[in-house]
Design a protein around this motif. Structure first.
Motif, PDB file in Angstrom:
ATOM      1  N   LEU A 112       0.871  -1.182   0.000  1.00 55.74           N
ATOM      2  CA  LEU A 112       0.000   0.000   0.000  1.00 55.74           C
ATOM      3  C   LEU A 112       0.905   1.227   0.000  1.00 55.74           C
ATOM      4  O   LEU A 112       1.612   1.488   0.976  1.00 55.74           O
ATOM      5  CB  LEU A 112      -0.915  -0.014   1.228  1.00 55.74           C
ATOM      6  CG  LEU A 112      -1.801  -1.256   1.383  1.00 55.74           C
ATOM      7  CD1 LEU A 112      -2.461  -1.275   2.752  1.00 55.74           C
ATOM      8  CD2 LEU A 112      -2.836  -1.299   0.279  1.00 55.74           C
ATOM      9  N   ASP A 113       0.859   1.999  -1.061  1.00 54.45           N
ATOM     10  CA  ASP A 113       1.757   3.134  -1.236  1.00 54.45           C
ATOM     11  C   ASP A 113       1.021   4.443  -0.959  1.00 54.45           C
ATOM     12  O   ASP A 113      -0.179   4.548  -1.173  1.00 54.45           O
ATOM     13  CB  ASP A 113       2.295   3.111  -2.668  1.00 54.45           C
ATOM     14  CG  ASP A 113       3.471   4.041  -2.873  1.00 54.45           C
ATOM     15  OD1 ASP A 113       4.124   4.421  -1.875  1.00 54.45           O
ATOM     16  OD2 ASP A 113       3.755   4.385  -4.028  1.00 54.45           O
TER      17      ASP A 113
ATOM     18  N   VAL B 226      -4.761   8.456   2.905  1.00 53.31           N
ATOM     19  CA  VAL B 226      -6.027   7.819   3.294  1.00 53.31           C
ATOM     20  C   VAL B 226      -5.978   7.291   4.727  1.00 53.31           C
ATOM     21  O   VAL B 226      -6.824   6.498   5.123  1.00 53.31           O
ATOM     22  CB  VAL B 226      -6.376   6.665   2.318  1.00 53.31           C
ATOM     23  CG1 VAL B 226      -6.658   7.197   0.925  1.00 53.31           C
ATOM     24  CG2 VAL B 226      -5.290   5.611   2.302  1.00 53.31           C
ATOM     25  N   ILE B 227      -5.004   7.732   5.506  1.00 54.89           N
ATOM     26  CA  ILE B 227      -4.728   7.119   6.804  1.00 54.89           C
ATOM     27  C   ILE B 227      -5.915   7.160   7.766  1.00 54.89           C
ATOM     28  O   ILE B 227      -6.176   6.187   8.478  1.00 54.89           O
ATOM     29  CB  ILE B 227      -3.458   7.737   7.436  1.00 54.89           C
ATOM     30  CG1 ILE B 227      -2.923   6.816   8.527  1.00 54.89           C
ATOM     31  CG2 ILE B 227      -3.727   9.122   7.973  1.00 54.89           C
ATOM     32  CD1 ILE B 227      -1.522   7.158   8.944  1.00 54.89           C
ATOM     33  N   GLU B 228      -6.653   8.241   7.795  1.00 52.52           N
ATOM     34  CA  GLU B 228      -7.762   8.361   8.748  1.00 52.52           C
ATOM     35  C   GLU B 228      -8.829   7.300   8.525  1.00 52.52           C
ATOM     36  O   GLU B 228      -9.324   6.689   9.461  1.00 52.52           O
ATOM     37  CB  GLU B 228      -8.386   9.763   8.686  1.00 52.52           C
ATOM     38  CG  GLU B 228      -7.464  10.867   9.161  1.00 52.52           C
ATOM     39  CD  GLU B 228      -6.997  10.690  10.598  1.00 52.52           C
ATOM     40  OE1 GLU B 228      -7.811  10.302  11.461  1.00 52.52           O
ATOM     41  OE2 GLU B 228      -5.803  10.925  10.851  1.00 52.52           O
ATOM     42  N   ASP B 229      -9.176   7.070   7.284  1.00 47.03           N
ATOM     43  CA  ASP B 229     -10.228   6.107   6.959  1.00 47.03           C
ATOM     44  C   ASP B 229      -9.694   4.692   6.770  1.00 47.03           C
ATOM     45  O   ASP B 229     -10.394   3.720   7.046  1.00 47.03           O
ATOM     46  CB  ASP B 229     -10.959   6.537   5.680  1.00 47.03           C
ATOM     47  CG  ASP B 229     -11.669   7.874   5.869  1.00 47.03           C
ATOM     48  OD1 ASP B 229     -12.241   8.080   6.950  1.00 47.03           O
ATOM     49  OD2 ASP B 229     -11.626   8.686   4.941  1.00 47.03           O
TER      50      ASP B 229
ATOM     51  N   ARG C   3       4.202   8.835   5.109  1.00 43.54           N
ATOM     52  CA  ARG C   3       5.004   9.852   5.801  1.00 43.54           C
ATOM     53  C   ARG C   3       4.578   9.968   7.255  1.00 43.54           C
ATOM     54  O   ARG C   3       5.142  10.735   8.007  1.00 43.54           O
ATOM     55  CB  ARG C   3       4.859  11.202   5.097  1.00 43.54           C
ATOM     56  CG  ARG C   3       5.417  11.194   3.695  1.00 43.54           C
ATOM     57  CD  ARG C   3       5.165  12.522   3.006  1.00 43.54           C
ATOM     58  NE  ARG C   3       5.482  12.431   1.614  1.00 43.54           N
ATOM     59  CZ  ARG C   3       6.680  12.732   1.095  1.00 43.54           C
ATOM     60  NH1 ARG C   3       7.625  13.138   1.879  1.00 43.54           N
ATOM     61  NH2 ARG C   3       6.880  12.611  -0.189  1.00 43.54           N
ATOM     62  N   THR C   4       3.557   9.216   7.627  1.00 42.03           N
ATOM     63  CA  THR C   4       2.993   9.267   8.971  1.00 42.03           C
ATOM     64  C   THR C   4       2.919   7.855   9.535  1.00 42.03           C
ATOM     65  O   THR C   4       2.500   6.930   8.843  1.00 42.03           O
ATOM     66  CB  THR C   4       1.556   9.849   8.920  1.00 42.03           C
ATOM     67  OG1 THR C   4       1.594  11.079   8.216  1.00 42.03           O
ATOM     68  CG2 THR C   4       1.003  10.057  10.299  1.00 42.03           C
TER      69      THR C   4
ATOM     70  N   SER D 203       8.361   0.539  11.956  1.00 40.41           N
ATOM     71  CA  SER D 203       8.630   1.694  11.113  1.00 40.41           C
ATOM     72  C   SER D 203      10.093   1.702  10.681  1.00 40.41           C
ATOM     73  O   SER D 203      10.989   1.519  11.502  1.00 40.41           O
ATOM     74  CB  SER D 203       8.307   2.972  11.895  1.00 40.41           C
ATOM     75  OG  SER D 203       8.585   4.103  11.119  1.00 40.41           O
ATOM     76  N   ILE D 204      10.305   1.912   9.390  1.00 36.30           N
ATOM     77  CA  ILE D 204      11.653   2.014   8.834  1.00 36.30           C
ATOM     78  C   ILE D 204      11.712   3.313   8.036  1.00 36.30           C
ATOM     79  O   ILE D 204      10.952   3.488   7.083  1.00 36.30           O
ATOM     80  CB  ILE D 204      11.978   0.820   7.916  1.00 36.30           C
ATOM     81  CG1 ILE D 204      11.855  -0.490   8.687  1.00 36.30           C
ATOM     82  CG2 ILE D 204      13.364   0.974   7.311  1.00 36.30           C
ATOM     83  CD1 ILE D 204      11.917  -1.723   7.812  1.00 36.30           C
TER      84      ILE D 204
END
Length: 178
Positions: free
Chosen positions: A21-22, A27-30, A52-53, A62-63
């Protein structure tokens, strides 16, 4: 049933699978709750998510990735170009041009690969000329945008516009999120 649950069941039915998933920050919130559900439903699935989050999920690792060293970026370009059948070779003048290409792409691996993918039909000089034209056109004047973000957007836009309409449609249909 809702599509998110259905996709979780499909992933479970696949056994061991890698899902990429790029640009997930868009779309992070949903989508983060959906990803959490998929992790529960499909224990054999591994998710590689670029963002980025941080997602804040229990099993998240996380990397942080930065740009490649210039020599590595040039080598990546040459390796991908050769693998695609490019015939321009590793001559010193081509290495200079490729060095300039990767510097303009901020040595970002994805951008370098996108540019190298064009080497089957374009010479390094032509790729460099296209980068110059496209990036000047797409460069944003907003001060809150990182230069490399504008450059990556330019590389993706450039790659998209080189596709024929049927290929664009197929690629759009294969995406999970808008």
């Amino acid at each position: 049933r809702e599509p998110v649950s259905q996709l979780g069941d499909v992933l479970r039915g696949r056994g061991r699978v890698l899902v990429v998933l790029d640009n997930f920050e868009q779309v992070i919130e949903d989508a983060a709750p959906a990803l959490d559900l998929w992790l529960d439903r499909a224990p054999g699935a591994v998710f590689l998510v670029t963002s980025r989050t941080r997602l804040g999920l229990r099993s998240e690792t996380s990397i942080s990735l930065g740009p490649l060293p210039e020599d590595a970026a040039v080598s990546l370009f040459l390796e991908r170009a050769t693998g695609l059948g490019a015939t321009f070779g590793d001559a010193p003048q081509n290495r200079e041009l490729i060095g300039e290409i990767v510097r303009r792409l901020d040595c970002l691996a994805l951008a370098v690969e996108l540019a190298a993918a064009r080497s089957r039909v374009l010479s390094p000089e032509q790729i460099l000329a296209r980068l110059e034209q496209r990036f000047r056109l797409l460069r944003t004047s907003r001060r809150d945008r990182a230069e490399r973000q504008a450059t990556m957007r330019g590389a993706i836009d450039w790659s998209w516009k080189l596709l024929e309409p049927p290929a664009q449609g197929a690629l759009a249909q294969s995406s999970v999120f808008r």
